[in-house]
Structures are given as structure tokens and as C-alpha cells.
Design a protein around this motif. Structure first.
Motif, PDB file in Angstrom:
ATOM      1  N   PRO A 144       0.819  -1.217   0.000  1.00  0.00           N
ATOM      2  CA  PRO A 144       0.000   0.000   0.000  1.00  0.00           C
ATOM      3  C   PRO A 144       0.852   1.267   0.000  1.00  0.00           C
ATOM      4  O   PRO A 144       1.888   1.336   0.661  1.00  0.00           O
ATOM      5  CB  PRO A 144      -0.799  -0.121   1.310  1.00  0.00           C
ATOM      6  CG  PRO A 144      -0.739  -1.553   1.682  1.00  0.00           C
ATOM      7  CD  PRO A 144       0.559  -2.065   1.169  1.00  0.00           C
ATOM      8  N   ILE A 146       0.117   5.434   0.530  1.00  0.00           N
ATOM      9  CA  ILE A 146      -0.872   6.426   0.933  1.00  0.00           C
ATOM     10  C   ILE A 146      -0.233   7.804   0.881  1.00  0.00           C
ATOM     11  O   ILE A 146       0.822   8.028   1.478  1.00  0.00           O
ATOM     12  CB  ILE A 146      -1.402   6.125   2.353  1.00  0.00           C
ATOM     13  CG1 ILE A 146      -2.093   4.759   2.377  1.00  0.00           C
ATOM     14  CG2 ILE A 146      -2.353   7.224   2.821  1.00  0.00           C
ATOM     15  CD1 ILE A 146      -2.476   4.280   3.768  1.00  0.00           C
ATOM     16  N   LEU A 175      -5.489   7.270  -0.733  1.00  0.00           N
ATOM     17  CA  LEU A 175      -4.937   5.961  -1.057  1.00  0.00           C
ATOM     18  C   LEU A 175      -4.509   5.927  -2.523  1.00  0.00           C
ATOM     19  O   LEU A 175      -5.342   6.065  -3.418  1.00  0.00           O
ATOM     20  CB  LEU A 175      -5.982   4.875  -0.783  1.00  0.00           C
ATOM     21  CG  LEU A 175      -5.509   3.421  -0.921  1.00  0.00           C
ATOM     22  CD1 LEU A 175      -4.480   3.080   0.153  1.00  0.00           C
ATOM     23  CD2 LEU A 175      -6.702   2.464  -0.841  1.00  0.00           C
ATOM     24  N   ASP A 182      -6.383  -1.073   3.921  1.00  0.00           N
ATOM     25  CA  ASP A 182      -5.148  -0.329   4.148  1.00  0.00           C
ATOM     26  C   ASP A 182      -5.439   1.049   4.737  1.00  0.00           C
ATOM     27  O   ASP A 182      -4.657   1.567   5.528  1.00  0.00           O
ATOM     28  CB  ASP A 182      -4.365  -0.199   2.840  1.00  0.00           C
ATOM     29  CG  ASP A 182      -3.980  -1.557   2.266  1.00  0.00           C
ATOM     30  OD1 ASP A 182      -3.438  -2.373   3.028  1.00  0.00           O
ATOM     31  OD2 ASP A 182      -4.252  -1.797   1.076  1.00  0.00           O
ATOM     32  N   GLU A 183      -6.560   1.640   4.361  1.00  0.00           N
ATOM     33  CA  GLU A 183      -7.002   2.883   4.989  1.00  0.00           C
ATOM     34  C   GLU A 183      -7.317   2.635   6.463  1.00  0.00           C
ATOM     35  O   GLU A 183      -6.945   3.423   7.335  1.00  0.00           O
ATOM     36  CB  GLU A 183      -8.243   3.437   4.279  1.00  0.00           C
ATOM     37  CG  GLU A 183      -8.014   3.827   2.836  1.00  0.00           C
ATOM     38  CD  GLU A 183      -9.266   4.433   2.216  1.00  0.00           C
ATOM     39  OE1 GLU A 183     -10.218   4.746   2.962  1.00  0.00           O
ATOM     40  OE2 GLU A 183      -9.292   4.599   0.980  1.00  0.00           O
TER      41      GLU A 183
END
Length: 363
Positions: A144, A146, A175, A182-183
Motif C-alpha cells: 500500500p 498512501i 490511497l 489499508d485505509e
């Protein structure tokens, strides 16, 4: 003597009606079709303005998506930064290269000479996008990513402008690569940063953040004195091998003695302890604070010095100097451009002395 190094030339071509659409709303993120010629190759692209306060300036920055072919120099998108408010044009690149020397993941940056429909726009800094291809080029596992895209990304419950509770712990973030889970994980970490006791925090944060790499990033932000770097202008990459976040810097033009508006920032303006809630909690732990102190002491003796950085500053200056009069926004400020290398080196010397004097506060 070797051949003089010249900047690559990028030629944009935009149809008049599309150019009118682009210019009709500088705050729009909608991309319009265009073509980009680099050397003997022509690329079908989509282009839009990028940036926040910089959109209202005479020299615009651009975001480019590649359509056909779908990649360019190993990426599917690039950012072309005008660096309009930096009289040296080198602060952003110097910063990103400095972070690399600290062992921090950092995007590639290079200079180009840009034209639009035959009219020279000037010198631009091409920035690599931080995405899945950024990881692939470095042989890193896909994970991920971000973006911290505004100043709500301060690892706190509170909005830094209003001091009111945020609507969401994901405020300030976007994101880029990953899934909804993942958030949720980032929000989980932010919640724990703001609620755990000192002893619990000391253990729990090791499950989320690569502490060594965070401290190296922290040292870079503190040395370059980029206030915005603590609450935006970074990306988080969750390395799936360790399941830990790493920090990636972004947009570092307001550094090396000048703020994001190009105004002088005194070398003692920003404290050695940095800013944001996560940094404050980490430096409240003896182990982490002492490691940061030792790391910073080493950096101040080796990497953040006029001796180490002068060759990089000079190389960037010499690369740009032959082209500065081709930039319609810089040709009347050549004297200021020529004075900036000395200004930056003086800042490094004074900032280095200030930070050395402040090391005792980290005992």
C-alpha cells in the motif's frame, strides 16, 4: 574538457480548444488530451495543472498521464514542477537527493526544458510518481502507498488549522495503491498514537512504523527545515515484508533557508524536535530519542555539511546556468539565481551549528 551537458527538451502540443479549456479553470484536476515529443518519440498524453498555491502563479506546474504508449521512462505518469518561487530552482532536487543519502526512499528528479506549442515555458523539474512502478523500479515488494495530500495528515485527532476534531482519521490522506483495509490500518495506527499510554505506545508503534527509517526521515526534514514536511508532503509505504510503514518525502522546494513562498527562513526557525503528534510521542521514549540524537549527530558531521553538499549544489547550478535566460520567468532574475548557491551553503553552515547546539536537548 567533456561535452557540455544540456537539458533534455520536452515539447508539448495542445489543440487551441483544449488549451482554452485547461486555462479556463486553473483549479480543475480534469486532464485534457495533448501530445508530448521527447527526442524522436511522440507520446499521446493527458495533462492537467498540479499543485496548490502554485496554480495561481504565472509559471504553472503540470501532471501528465501517458496514454499511448502507456509508460514513459518506466512510469505511467510524471509531474513537471515549475519551481517558480525558488530563485535557485534546485531546492526540491537537492532535498530529494539528500534524503537518498540518508537511506530514505525518495523519488527521482531531473531537469528538462519545456515548451508548449512552440513557446518555451522554461526549466522544469520532472518528478517520478510514487506508485507501484516506483516500487518495481527499486525491486521492492508491492504494498500500500498512501499520500499525505494536505495538512490534516498530522497523525492527530485534531485539524491543525481549526484545532477541532477531524471527521475522519483518514482526513488529509489519499490511497494511491491498496485497498480499503489499508485505509483502516492507518486509521488504527493514528488512533493508537493518540490514545495509548507511554509504555503501551513504545511497544505498539513498532508493529506499525519502521522506527529507524522514520528517524532518518525526521532528521532529513529537520535539517532541510521543511515545516510542511511534517503534516503533508510525504507518502507512506507499507512494506509487506516487514508490514511496517516507511516515509517518502515529496515537494521540498520550501527548504534550505527559504519557505514555500521563497521568503528567507532563518536557520534557527524550526526546532530540532520537529513537529506532528507521532514525532512528539516517539521522542518522548528515551530509546527512540537517544537513537535520533546519535543519528543526527552523525549526519551533522558527515552529510549535512557544506563540504558534502557543495559539489551537488554546484553541479545543479552549472547544469541550469546555461539555460536560465531561456526561462521567461527567470531571465530577469539571473543575479538572484547566481547568488543562491552561496545563500544555500551559508544556510547549511548556520543550520548545522544551530542543530549541534541543540543536541543536548535530546539527552
Amino acid at each position: 574538457m567533456g561535452d557540455k551537458i544540456t537539458l533534455p527538451t520536452y515539447s508539448l502540443f495542445i489543440k487551441p480548444q483544449d488549451l482554452r479549456q485547461l486555462r479556463s479553470d486553473i483549479w480543475s484536476n480534469e486532464h485534457i488530451p495533448a501530445k508530448l515529443k521527447v527526442g524522436h518519440s511522440t507520446y499521446h498524453i493527458e495533462i492537467a495543472y498540479r499543485g496548490a498555491l502554485t496554480r495561481d502563479l504565472p509559471k504553472k506546474s503540470f501532471h501528465i498521464n501517458f496514454i499511448k504508449p502507456g509508460t514513459f521512462q518506466g512510469g505511467r505518469e510524471i509531474h513537471l514542477n515549475a519551481e517558480y518561487l525558488d530563485p535557485s530552482l534546485i531546492r526540491n532536487k537537492l532535498s530529494l537527493d539528500f534524503f537518498k543519502s540518508l537511506g530514505v526512499l525518495s523519488p527521482e528528479a531531473k531537469y528538462v526544458l519545456l515548451s508548449l506549442n512552440g513557446t518555451v515555458l522554461g526549466i522544469y523539474l520532472q518528478l517520478e510518481s510514487v506508485d507501484d512502478l516506483f516500487l518495481k523500479k527499486r525491486g521492492l515488494p508491492q504494498g500500500p502507498i498512501i499520500y499525505a495530500h494536505n495538512d490534516d495528515a498530522n497523525f492527530s485527532f485534531l485539524d491543525p488549522d481549526t484545532e477541532e476534531i477531524k471527521e475522519s482519521l483518514f482526513d488529509g490522506y489519499k490511497l494511491k495503491c491498496g485497498q480499503e483495509a489499508d485505509e483502516d490500518r492507518l486509521c488504527e495506527m493514528i488512533y493508537k498514537i493518540n490514545t495509548l499510554s507511554r509504555s503501551d505506545f513504545s511497544q505498539e508503534i513498532r508493529r506499525y512504523m519502521d522506527i529507524e527509517k522514520y528517524l532518518r526521515w525526521l532528521a532529513g526534514v529537520v535539517c532541510t527545515q521543511n515545516y510542511d514536511g511534517f503534516i503533508q508532503n510525504y507518502a507512506l509505504y507499507a512494506n509487506p515484508t516487514t508490514n511496517l510503514y516507511e516515509m517518502i518525502p515529496w515537494d521540498y522546494d520550501g527548504t534550505w533557508g527559504r519557505d514555500c513562498h521563497g521568503q528567507v527562513m532563518e536557520p534557527d526557525y524550526f526546532p530540532i524536535q520537529g513537529a506532528n503528534t507521532l514525532t512528539a510521542r516517539l521522542l518522548d521514549i528515551d530509546e527512540f530519542r537517544h537513537r535520533y540524537r546519535n543519528l543526527l549527530e552523525e549526519i551533522l558531521a558527515t552529510l549535512f555539511t557544506p563540504e558534502f553538499l557543495e559539489p551537488q549544489i554546484t553541479a545543479n547550478y552549472q547544469l541550469l546556468r546555461p539555460h536560465i535566460r531561456q526561462d521567461p520567468h527567470k531571465r530577469k532574475a539571473v543575479a538572484k539565481f547566481e547568488a543562491e548557491p552561496s545563500f544555500i551553503l551559508d544556510f547549511i553552515s548556520k543550520r548545522n551549528s544551530y542543530l549541534k547546539n541543540q543536541l543536548a536537548t535530546l539527552l
